[in-house]
Design an enzyme around this catalytic site. Structure first.
Site, PDB file in Angstrom:
ATOM      1  N   GLU A  85      71.664  95.147  38.606  1.00  0.00           N
ATOM      2  CA  GLU A  85      70.692  94.375  39.388  1.00  0.00           C
ATOM      3  C   GLU A  85      71.400  93.778  40.600  1.00  0.00           C
ATOM      4  OE1 GLU A  85      67.435  93.656  38.828  1.00  0.00           O
ATOM      5  OE2 GLU A  85      67.139  94.387  36.776  1.00  0.00           O
ATOM      6  N   HIS A 156      65.588 102.514  40.439  1.00  0.00           N
ATOM      7  CA  HIS A 156      64.468 102.253  39.531  1.00  0.00           C
ATOM      8  C   HIS A 156      63.202 102.922  40.075  1.00  0.00           C
ATOM      9  CE1 HIS A 156      62.611  98.966  36.708  1.00  0.00           C
ATOM     10  NE2 HIS A 156      62.560 100.172  36.200  1.00  0.00           N
ATOM     11  N   ASP A 166      62.140  99.086  43.486  1.00  0.00           N
ATOM     12  CA  ASP A 166      63.534  98.731  43.706  1.00  0.00           C
ATOM     13  C   ASP A 166      64.480  99.903  43.473  1.00  0.00           C
ATOM     14  OD1 ASP A 166      62.654  98.352  40.971  1.00  0.00           O
ATOM     15  OD2 ASP A 166      64.592  97.451  40.523  1.00  0.00           O
TER      16      ASP A 166
END
Ligand SMILES: [Zn+2]
Length: 254
Positions: A85, A156, A166
């Site tokens: 992330e 993603h 994303d």
């Protein structure tokens, strides 16, 4: 920080994939805290805009970053992949001279990228990534390629198109993975300035990488120095007075 919600380990030979995300959050700390809360989501790492890396889940353990997802014949990418992330606000809405994230914070123009998402047809405003953040992500991926033989890096948005946006077009995904994964491809090594020497008495030089291609000149003699330009399937493209393909087995590297 650790927030193990699940102790299930990857199967043998896995993970072989990295999935890149953005947090769509305020900052790395709050995103890490969110991923450690009661939500049914987690990820292996959060990388801050300053390049700082927060690990939430050990690399040998499955985390819950992909959700409903598919890639090729695979369904549910969590069991195949490491989730990274990146701290980033995501898509921004322009109102007047302000660029606002979904949670209300405004971002200055020098942190905004106008670009069209790979799954969309119209441009939108996106929060930019920082160079140190991309570099930290690159280093992590390099480590994971070495440790697990990662052979796929996806966004993603590519494994859950329509549902997820994303990391979005502000992240240079294609360049990023090409640069990282091309090192692993045996057919495309970096042979710039690499020299070799003919080790067979006579070595045929051909127009292509294989014995079925025509000989383009008399054979090269033992001891002939060559520059190696390319490799393909057991053959080198070499340059001496002429340029052509020779069997790799008969070239010694200097
Ligand atoms: Zn995501």
């Amino acid at each position: 920080m650790s927030c193990l919600k699940n102790t299930e380990k990857f199967s043998t030979g896995l993970p072989d994939t990295v999935v890149i995300h953005y947090t769509a959050g305020r900052d790395a700390g709050s995103s890490a805290k969110f991923l450690c809360s009661e939500v049914k989501a987690s990820a292996h790492l959060v990388i801050g805009r300053d390049g700082k890396i927060i690990q939430l889940v050990p690399f040998n353990t499955i985390s819950w970053h992909a959700g409903v997802s598919a890639y090729g014949a695979r369904q549910g990418l969590n069991k195949y992949s490491i989730g990274i992330e990146l701290d980033n606000a995501g898509v921004l809405q322009k109102t007047g001279s302000e660029y606002k994230a979904w949670f209300g914070r405004s971002y200055p123009e020098n942190e905004v990228v106008l670009a069209t998402h790979r799954n969309e047809s119209k441009p939108a405003y996106w929060h930019s990534y920082t160079e140190v953040q991309i570099e930290a992500c690159r280093q992590v991926c390099e480590f994971l390629i070495g440790k697990y033989g990662i052979n796929l890096i996806v966004g993603h948005e590519e494994i859950a198109p329509g549902r997820k946006q994303d990391p979005g077009p502000a992240f240079p995904l294609d360049k990023f993975r090409d640069r990282l994964l091309s090192h692993n491809r045996s057919d495309e090594p970096d042979f710039v300035d690499k020299k070799g020497i003919v080790t067979a008495d006579f070595l045929n030089i051909r127009s292509g990488a294989g014995v079925n291609f025509d000989k383009i000149a008399p054979p090269l003699k033992m001891g002939t120095e060559v520059s190696i330009l390319e490799e393909n399937n057991g053959w080198y493209k070499v340059e001496t007075k002429i340029t052509g393909w020779v069997s790799k087995a008969n070239i010694g590297l200097e």
